[in-house]
Design a protein around this motif. Structure first.
Motif, PDB file in Angstrom:
ATOM      1  N   GLY A   1      50.007  58.166  62.939  1.00 32.92           N
ATOM      2  CA  GLY A   1      50.561  57.456  64.076  1.00 32.92           C
ATOM      3  C   GLY A   1      49.541  57.040  65.116  1.00 32.92           C
ATOM      4  N   SER A   2      48.248  57.043  64.759  1.00 31.26           N
ATOM      5  CA  SER A   2      47.220  56.623  65.716  1.00 31.26           C
ATOM      6  C   SER A   2      47.296  55.116  65.936  1.00 31.26           C
ATOM      7  CB  SER A   2      45.825  57.018  65.217  1.00 31.26           C
ATOM      8  OG  SER A   2      45.557  56.449  63.952  1.00 31.26           O
ATOM      9  N   ILE A   3      46.951  54.676  67.136  1.00 25.30           N
ATOM     10  CA  ILE A   3      47.001  53.263  67.508  1.00 25.30           C
ATOM     11  C   ILE A   3      45.619  52.654  67.317  1.00 25.30           C
ATOM     12  CG2 ILE A   3      47.625  51.608  69.291  1.00 25.30           C
ATOM     13  CD1 ILE A   3      49.961  53.403  68.559  1.00 25.30           C
ATOM     14  N   THR A   4      45.562  51.527  66.641  1.00 27.92           N
ATOM     15  CA  THR A   4      44.286  50.856  66.369  1.00 27.92           C
ATOM     16  C   THR A   4      44.015  49.805  67.438  1.00 27.92           C
ATOM     17  OG1 THR A   4      44.686  51.171  64.008  1.00 27.92           O
ATOM     18  CG2 THR A   4      42.968  49.611  64.619  1.00 27.92           C
ATOM     19  N   ASP A   5      42.768  49.710  67.865  1.00 30.03           N
ATOM     20  CA  ASP A   5      42.370  48.731  68.878  1.00 30.03           C
ATOM     21  C   ASP A   5      42.192  47.371  68.199  1.00 30.03           C
ATOM     22  OD1 ASP A   5      41.380  47.292  71.010  1.00 30.03           O
ATOM     23  OD2 ASP A   5      39.961  48.836  71.639  1.00 30.03           O
ATOM     24  N   ILE A   6      43.295  46.655  68.077  1.00 33.13           N
ATOM     25  CA  ILE A   6      43.303  45.397  67.319  1.00 33.13           C
ATOM     26  C   ILE A   6      42.357  44.377  67.932  1.00 33.13           C
ATOM     27  CG2 ILE A   6      44.765  43.520  66.474  1.00 33.13           C
ATOM     28  CD1 ILE A   6      47.156  45.460  66.716  1.00 33.13           C
ATOM     29  N   GLU A   7      42.375  44.234  69.246  1.00 35.20           N
ATOM     30  CA  GLU A   7      41.544  43.214  69.891  1.00 35.20           C
ATOM     31  C   GLU A   7      40.062  43.462  69.652  1.00 35.20           C
ATOM     32  OE1 GLU A   7      42.595  42.904  73.999  1.00 35.20           O
ATOM     33  OE2 GLU A   7      44.587  42.068  73.573  1.00 35.20           O
ATOM     34  N   ALA A   8      39.651  44.720  69.724  1.00 37.76           N
ATOM     35  CA  ALA A   8      38.236  45.033  69.532  1.00 37.76           C
ATOM     36  C   ALA A   8      37.795  44.711  68.107  1.00 37.76           C
ATOM     37  CB  ALA A   8      37.979  46.500  69.853  1.00 37.76           C
ATOM     38  N   ILE A   9      38.630  45.042  67.131  1.00 35.64           N
ATOM     39  CA  ILE A   9      38.271  44.767  65.742  1.00 35.64           C
ATOM     40  C   ILE A   9      38.381  43.272  65.457  1.00 35.64           C
ATOM     41  CG2 ILE A   9      38.841  45.278  63.330  1.00 35.64           C
ATOM     42  CD1 ILE A   9      39.769  48.053  64.318  1.00 35.64           C
ATOM     43  N   SER A  10      39.291  42.589  66.131  1.00 35.13           N
ATOM     44  CA  SER A  10      39.371  41.139  66.000  1.00 35.13           C
ATOM     45  C   SER A  10      38.075  40.480  66.455  1.00 35.13           C
ATOM     46  CB  SER A  10      40.543  40.607  66.819  1.00 35.13           C
ATOM     47  OG  SER A  10      40.531  39.196  66.869  1.00 35.13           O
ATOM     48  N   THR A  11      37.480  41.007  67.495  1.00 31.76           N
ATOM     49  CA  THR A  11      36.197  40.467  67.969  1.00 31.76           C
ATOM     50  C   THR A  11      35.129  40.594  66.896  1.00 31.76           C
ATOM     51  OG1 THR A  11      36.745  40.987  70.266  1.00 31.76           O
ATOM     52  CG2 THR A  11      34.412  40.688  69.736  1.00 31.76           C
ATOM     53  N   VAL A  12      35.120  41.722  66.187  1.00 31.53           N
ATOM     54  CA  VAL A  12      34.171  41.918  65.087  1.00 31.53           C
ATOM     55  C   VAL A  12      34.433  40.901  63.981  1.00 31.53           C
ATOM     56  CG1 VAL A  12      33.351  43.525  63.325  1.00 31.53           C
ATOM     57  CG2 VAL A  12      33.932  44.372  65.610  1.00 31.53           C
ATOM     58  N   ALA A  13      35.712  40.691  63.645  1.00 30.70           N
ATOM     59  CA  ALA A  13      36.063  39.738  62.591  1.00 30.70           C
ATOM     60  C   ALA A  13      35.643  38.328  62.965  1.00 30.70           C
ATOM     61  CB  ALA A  13      37.561  39.800  62.319  1.00 30.70           C
ATOM     62  N   ARG A  14      35.872  37.931  64.211  1.00 32.54           N
ATOM     63  CA  ARG A  14      35.486  36.589  64.664  1.00 32.54           C
ATOM     64  C   ARG A  14      33.975  36.399  64.543  1.00 32.54           C
ATOM     65  NH1 ARG A  14      39.931  35.845  64.112  1.00 32.54           N
ATOM     66  NH2 ARG A  14      41.618  35.256  65.531  1.00 32.54           N
ATOM     67  N   LYS A  15      33.231  37.404  64.966  1.00 32.88           N
ATOM     68  CA  LYS A  15      31.767  37.323  64.902  1.00 32.88           C
ATOM     69  C   LYS A  15      31.292  37.201  63.457  1.00 32.88           C
ATOM     70  CE  LYS A  15      27.617  39.815  66.420  1.00 32.88           C
ATOM     71  NZ  LYS A  15      27.116  41.034  67.110  1.00 32.88           N
ATOM     72  N   ALA A  16      31.985  37.894  62.550  1.00 28.91           N
ATOM     73  CA  ALA A  16      31.610  37.854  61.131  1.00 28.91           C
ATOM     74  C   ALA A  16      32.137  36.615  60.428  1.00 28.91           C
ATOM     75  CB  ALA A  16      32.131  39.110  60.434  1.00 28.91           C
ATOM     76  N   GLY A  17      33.059  35.888  61.080  1.00 33.11           N
ATOM     77  CA  GLY A  17      33.635  34.692  60.469  1.00 33.11           C
ATOM     78  C   GLY A  17      34.598  34.980  59.350  1.00 33.11           C
ATOM     79  N   VAL A  18      35.333  36.102  59.477  1.00 28.50           N
ATOM     80  CA  VAL A  18      36.295  36.488  58.444  1.00 28.50           C
ATOM     81  C   VAL A  18      37.650  36.752  59.096  1.00 28.50           C
ATOM     82  CG1 VAL A  18      34.477  37.480  57.017  1.00 28.50           C
ATOM     83  CG2 VAL A  18      35.774  38.976  58.566  1.00 28.50           C
ATOM     84  N   PRO A  19      38.741  36.645  58.342  1.00 29.22           N
ATOM     85  CA  PRO A  19      40.069  36.897  58.915  1.00 29.22           C
ATOM     86  C   PRO A  19      40.338  38.381  59.103  1.00 29.22           C
ATOM     87  CG  PRO A  19      40.264  36.378  56.595  1.00 29.22           C
ATOM     88  CD  PRO A  19      38.818  36.164  56.943  1.00 29.22           C
ATOM     89  N   LEU A  20      41.128  38.688  60.129  1.00 35.43           N
ATOM     90  CA  LEU A  20      41.607  40.044  60.345  1.00 35.43           C
ATOM     91  C   LEU A  20      43.027  40.142  59.800  1.00 35.43           C
ATOM     92  CD1 LEU A  20      41.428  42.897  61.554  1.00 35.43           C
ATOM     93  CD2 LEU A  20      42.273  41.935  63.711  1.00 35.43           C
ATOM     94  N   ILE A  21      43.231  41.082  58.878  1.00 38.01           N
ATOM     95  CA  ILE A  21      44.541  41.361  58.288  1.00 38.01           C
ATOM     96  C   ILE A  21      45.075  42.636  58.908  1.00 38.01           C
ATOM     97  CG2 ILE A  21      45.812  41.752  56.139  1.00 38.01           C
ATOM     98  CD1 ILE A  21      43.223  40.640  54.705  1.00 38.01           C
ATOM     99  N   VAL A  22      46.291  42.598  59.426  1.00 36.28           N
ATOM    100  CA  VAL A  22      46.885  43.785  60.050  1.00 36.28           C
ATOM    101  C   VAL A  22      48.194  44.144  59.348  1.00 36.28           C
ATOM    102  CG1 VAL A  22      47.786  44.815  62.169  1.00 36.28           C
ATOM    103  CG2 VAL A  22      45.853  43.231  62.291  1.00 36.28           C
TER     104      VAL A  22
END
Length: 426
Positions: free
Chosen positions: A162-183
Motif C-alpha cells: 500500500g505504499s504511495i509512489t511519487d508519480i510526478e518525480a518518476i515522470s520527470t525521469v521518463a521525460r528526460k529519458a524520452g520514454v513513456p511512463l506506464i502506471v
C-alpha cells in the motif's frame, strides 16, 4: 446537459452509454456475438483497412466492451482505452507495442508478485529485459536508464504494502529519458488517483479488482493518455513506421493522440487474442457505477482497521499510508487526499508462523488471492503471491515472512475489527 463537465460519479454511471437504439434498453446490452454483419463489400474493406471505425469480430472489439472502454478512459482522463481479458494481458499488450527483442524496461521493485514473476520470467522468452529500480530512491530510476530503455513501469499504490509512489518525480525521469511512463492504477482506481494528471502516458488496470469490485469477473484495461510523441527518434517502430498489414499506414501519423490505443487493438489484441468476454464487460460496467461509493467506504474502513492494528500488542508494524506515522503519509496527502486505498500490510511479532496462523483463525475475512472485493480478504504473501521470490526479494517487495496483506471490504468496520481481535487473541 449544460456545458459543464460531468463529475466523477456522473461519469461512473453514464460515460460511454446511451439507451440501446433498437430496443430502448437503458442498461448496456450484452452483445454476446462473435461477429458482425457488414453493410456491403466496401464497408467491410474500409473496416479491415482502418479507414472506418466499426465492429468486425469480438476478438478485436465489441459494443459492450466499447462502453466499458469509453467509461474508464473518461474516468482516467485519457483519450481512448482498450479492454482485454485480464490485468496481465494488459501488460503484455502494452509492452508488445513498445519493445523489440533485446530492449529493456525499468520497473519499480514494489509490485504485485504476479507482475514481478511475469516481468522476470515470462517476458524473457520475448527477449524483453526488466531492470529493477527502488520507488523510494528516484535516482535509481535515472541510473537504470540505458540506450535500450523503452518504458518505465510503476504502480500508483503498490501491492502488497500500500505504499504511495511519487508519480510526478518518476515522470520527470521518463521525460528526460524520452520514454513513456506506464502506471498500474489498480489499487487506487481513478477515484483516488488519476495518474495522467501527474505525468503518466499509459495507465493499466486489473478490472478484476476495484473497478469491477465484486470478485466475479476477470478483466484488464489499457488507457492511452494521448501525451506521448511516438515518432520521436524512431524508438517505437510499431507506431511510427509503415505497417505492412495495413497498406503502409503509420499509426502515429493517422491516429494522433489515440494512436497507442489503436496500436494495442489492431496489432496487439488482434494477433495475441486476449479478448474480454462481453458478459464480463457488462458485469464490470455494473460494478463501476458504484465505484465512488464503494471506494470511499473501502478507504474509511481501512483507516479504522489500520488504526486498530497499530495499537494491538501482537502487531509489530502497520504499513498504511493513511496513518500519520507512515512514511508515505505525505505522498498520500498529495496524490490520494480522499483516502489511501484499502489494501495494506502489517507485520506480526511471531514471524512467519504467526502470519500463517492468523490467516487460518479469521472468520469474516476470506482467505484468497485477490483484492478489491466488496468482501474483506486476507492472504499471507510470503507463502502465496510472492512465494516465487527469495527471502531478500520478498522483503524488498514488501512481502517479508511476517507480513499479512489485507484488502478491506465494505462491511461494518466494527465487525472486521472484532474478527481480527479474536484471531489475534487466538
Amino acid at each position: 446537459m449544460s456545458d459543464r463537465l460531468p463529475g466523477f460519479s456522473t461519469l461512473a454511471v453514464h460515460a460511454g452509454a446511451q439507451p440501446d437504439p433498437t430496443t430502448g434498453a437503458r442498461a448496456t446490452p450484452i452483445y454476446q456475438t462473435t461477429s458482425f454483419v457488414f453493410n456491403d463489400a466496401d464497408h467491410a474493406a474500409s473496416l479491415f483497412g482502418l479507414q472506418a471505425f466499426g465492429n468486425i469480430y469480438t476478438r478485436i472489439g465489441n459494443p459492450t466492451n466499447a462502453v466499458l472502454e469509453e467509461r474508464v478512459a473518461a474516468l482516467e482522463g485519457g483519450t481512448a482505452a482498450l479492454a482485454v481479458a485480464s490485468g496481465h494481458a494488459a501488460q503484455v499488450v502494452v509492452l508488445q507495442q513498445l519493445l523489440q527483442p533485446g530492449d529493456e524496461f525499468i520497473a519499480a521493485r514494489k509490485l504485485y508478485g504476479g507482475s514481478i514473476n511475469q516481468f522476470t520470467h515470462a517476458f524473457k522468452s520475448f527477449g524483453w529485459n526488466v531492470v529493477w529500480a527502488d520507488p523510494d530512491d528516484i535516482a535509481s530510476f535515472e541510473r537504470a536508464v540505458t540506450p535500450r530503455t523503452k518504458a518505465i513501469f510503476i504502480e500508483s499504490i503498490a501491492n502488497p504494502g500500500g505504499s504511495i509512489t511519487d508519480i510526478e518525480a518518476i515522470s520527470t525521469v521518463a521525460r528526460k529519458a524520452g520514454v513513456p511512463l506506464i502506471v498500474d492504477n489498480t489499487l487506487a482506481s481513478p477515484y483516488l488517483i488519476r495518474p495522467i494528471d501527474h505525468g503518466a502516458d499509459i495507465v493499466v488496470h486489473s478490472l478484476t479488482k476495484f473497478l469491477g469490485g465484486h470478485g466475479n469477473s476477470l478483466g484488464g484495461i489499457i488507457v492511452d493518455a494521448g501525451t506521448f510523441d511516438w515518432s520521436t527518434g524512431g524508438k517505437y517502430p510499431m507506431l511510427s513506421e509503415p505497417r505492412p498489414e495495413y497498406h503502409g499506414i503509420r499509426l502515429q501519423e493517422t491516429f494522433g493522440n489515440f494512436a497507442f490505443a489503436i496500436a494495442c487493438r489492431v496489432l496487439g489484441l488482434r494477433d495475441l487474442g486476449p479478448a474480454l468476454s462481453p458478459f464480463n464487460a457488462f458485469m464490470i460496467l455494473t460494478g463501476i457505477e458504484t465505484l465512488p461509493l464503494r471506494m470511499q467506504r473501502h478507504c474509511d474502513n481501512a483507516k479504522a482497521v489500520a488504526e486498530f492494528l497499530a495499537g494491538h500488542p501482537a502487531v509489530a508494524s502497520v504499513s498504511y499510508a493513511g496513518l500519520p506515522s507512515d512514511k508515505y503519509h505525505q505522498l498520500a496527502r498529495k496524490y490520494a487526499p480522499k483516502g489511501a486505498g484499502a489494501v495494506f500490510t502489517f507485520s506480526l511479532k511471531g514471524g512467519y508462523d504467526a502470519g500463517v496462523n492468523l490467516v487460518s483463525k479469521l472468520q469474516l475475512f476470506s482467505h484468497l488471492a485477490n483484492v478489491g472485493d466488496t468482501r474483506s480478504l486476507v492472504i499471507h504473501p510470503a507463502s502465496t503471491t510472492h512465494s516465487q521470490l527469495d527471502d531478500a526479494a520478498k522483503v524488498k517487495s514488501g512481502a517479508g515472512p511476517d507480513v499479512v496483506r489485507l484488502s478491506i471490504g465494505i462491511e461494518d468496520k466494527e465487525d472486521l475489527i472484532a474478527d481480527l481481535e479474536q484471531a489475534l487473541g487466538a
